[in-house]
Write an enzyme that holds these catalytic residues in place. Sequence first.
Site, PDB file in Angstrom:
ATOM      1  N   GLU A   1      38.401  30.205  52.796  1.00  0.00           N
ATOM      2  CA  GLU A   1      37.493  30.799  53.185  1.00  0.00           C
ATOM      3  C   GLU A   1      35.870  30.597  53.610  1.00  0.00           C
ATOM      4  O   GLU A   1      35.094  29.575  52.091  1.00  0.00           O
ATOM      5  CB  GLU A   1      37.716  31.606  52.850  1.00  0.00           C
ATOM      6  CG  GLU A   1      39.527  32.291  52.517  1.00  0.00           C
ATOM      7  CD  GLU A   1      39.580  33.532  52.406  1.00  0.00           C
ATOM      8  OE1 GLU A   1      39.807  34.580  52.626  1.00  0.00           O
ATOM      9  OE2 GLU A   1      38.519  33.683  50.897  1.00  0.00           O
TER      10      GLU A   1
ATOM     11  N   CYS B   1      28.112  30.881  52.292  1.00  0.00           N
ATOM     12  CA  CYS B   1      28.804  30.168  51.547  1.00  0.00           C
ATOM     13  C   CYS B   1      30.301  29.328  51.524  1.00  0.00           C
ATOM     14  O   CYS B   1      31.053  29.840  51.917  1.00  0.00           O
ATOM     15  CB  CYS B   1      29.070  31.604  50.209  1.00  0.00           C
ATOM     16  SG  CYS B   1      30.672  31.148  48.781  1.00  0.00           S
TER      17      CYS B   1
ATOM     18  N   CYS C   1      41.560  24.882  43.436  1.00  0.00           N
ATOM     19  CA  CYS C   1      40.847  24.902  42.808  1.00  0.00           C
ATOM     20  C   CYS C   1      41.835  24.784  41.420  1.00  0.00           C
ATOM     21  O   CYS C   1      43.016  25.330  40.980  1.00  0.00           O
ATOM     22  CB  CYS C   1      39.874  25.369  42.496  1.00  0.00           C
ATOM     23  SG  CYS C   1      38.768  25.003  41.003  1.00  0.00           S
TER      24      CYS C   1
ATOM     25  N   CYS D   1      39.913  28.837  36.148  1.00  0.00           N
ATOM     26  CA  CYS D   1      38.954  29.621  35.520  1.00  0.00           C
ATOM     27  C   CYS D   1      39.482  31.458  35.735  1.00  0.00           C
ATOM     28  O   CYS D   1      40.207  31.294  36.966  1.00  0.00           O
ATOM     29  CB  CYS D   1      37.431  29.531  35.986  1.00  0.00           C
ATOM     30  SG  CYS D   1      36.784  28.547  35.958  1.00  0.00           S
TER      31      CYS D   1
ATOM     32  N   CYS E   1      38.793  34.166  38.330  1.00  0.00           N
ATOM     33  CA  CYS E   1      38.747  33.453  40.089  1.00  0.00           C
ATOM     34  C   CYS E   1      39.907  33.183  40.426  1.00  0.00           C
ATOM     35  O   CYS E   1      40.642  32.899  39.962  1.00  0.00           O
ATOM     36  CB  CYS E   1      38.259  32.501  39.496  1.00  0.00           C
ATOM     37  SG  CYS E   1      38.148  31.502  41.099  1.00  0.00           S
TER      38      CYS E   1
ATOM     39  N   CYS F   1      31.781  37.005  44.851  1.00  0.00           N
ATOM     40  CA  CYS F   1      32.178  36.118  44.437  1.00  0.00           C
ATOM     41  C   CYS F   1      33.118  36.117  43.412  1.00  0.00           C
ATOM     42  O   CYS F   1      33.543  37.115  42.835  1.00  0.00           O
ATOM     43  CB  CYS F   1      30.954  35.813  42.918  1.00  0.00           C
ATOM     44  SG  CYS F   1      29.133  35.362  43.750  1.00  0.00           S
TER      45      CYS F   1
HETATM   46  S1  SF4 Z   1      35.110  29.551  39.508  1.00  0.00           S
HETATM   47 FE1  SF4 Z   1      37.396  29.149  40.666  1.00  0.00          FE
HETATM   48  S2  SF4 Z   1      36.999  27.958  42.261  1.00  0.00           S
HETATM   49 FE2  SF4 Z   1      34.766  27.645  40.727  1.00  0.00          FE
HETATM   50  S3  SF4 Z   1      35.756  26.253  38.774  1.00  0.00           S
HETATM   51 FE3  SF4 Z   1      36.490  27.882  38.669  1.00  0.00          FE
HETATM   52  S4  SF4 Z   1      38.313  28.349  39.084  1.00  0.00           S
HETATM   53 FE4  SF4 Z   1      37.152  27.116  40.444  1.00  0.00          FE
END
Ligand code: SF4
Length: 361
Positions: free
Chosen positions: A102, A115, A122, A126, A129, A342
């Site tokens: 995306e 962006c 990933c 986190c 996220c 975000c």
């Molecule tokens: S915020 Fe999301 S995309 Fe960025 S490093 Fe952490 S888990 Fe990965």
Amino acid sequence: MSRAHLSNIAKPVLLKGMSLEQLRTWCQEAGEPAYRGTQLFDWLYKRGATDPAIMANLPSGFRGWLAENTLLSAGSVVGKSASALEPTLKYLIHLEDGSLVETVSMLEAGRHTVCLSSQVGCNVGCTFCATASMGLVRNLHPGEIIDQLLLVQEDRGIPATNVVFMGMGEPLLNYASVIAAAEIMHHPRGLNIGAQRITISTVGIVPRIKQYTDEQQPYRLAISLNATDDQTRAEIMPLDRKWNLEKLLNAARNHARTSKRAITFEYVLLAGINDSIKDAGRLARLVSNIKCKINLIPYNEAGAIFRKPLQHVIEAFAAQLKEARIPVTIRWSNGVDIAAGCGQLAAPMNLQEDAQVSTDY
Ligand code: SF4
């Protein structure tokens, strides 16, 4: 090396993502003069060409050979959502191997900010996220990063003024490709975007921040901090157990001093987790001797775990930082209604069956 020989070893070759030098060398290996590489660089990036047939200053024989033996595009737009709240578009981009990423395009105050994603998924994990739920499928190739930008520009009909690596993935875990893509975006013969209009954002991969500093990369650096003590940070960002706040802030301080440029600290405000006045005071102390500014990002409620703080809590947090003379901006995310804000990006999973979570970064 002859053109026929090149055809035998790699077919089709993805030209998008090659630097000027790489294209010049590649053209010579294909039996063409090096300056053909400069012409190709122009066509690929400045003019966004996706068909050799329109490359009028190349010999027709070479154009025909390019059409048969090379790929000029790394992806295509297969979905687009428009925000009802502001002129923000979210694109779903299909890559050659079926992966999806995306990309978000935002128009605001005369700027067109794109962006970009740097990985398919990933594995940093986190907890606030949405991308983390995908696990890591793979790193993106430089051409796949640049094509996100070119596809958005073509669809919008508006050149990008600013680029942020804040989409899916941790950019510094795909360091070489992200830097290669940024170089082409910044190159005067490429997209000619000023280095200070390209921001690379990281959650804190300390060895790569040091490398970035040592290499004197000219792009802006943003660091996602999100907590003021290691216990809280490790709960929402597991990588803090590997690179804690002290290590991260030392690397940030060193970068700001060496580059003489301010770092942007991103701070996602999570209700009841990291949004107290005490947190604001600790944050001010932690960054007090680092040339920086702080972007406060009220959490976008992508999942059910966290909540966005109330307005007066957000404002009190910002006021505390201002009182400590720390430059601070409250960044209200664009495109929240289309999950483009975000922490909200997560491509559909049906084509992402190889996703894996790992802490081996
Ligand atoms: S915020 Fe999301 S995309 Fe960025 S490093 Fe952490 S888990 Fe990965």
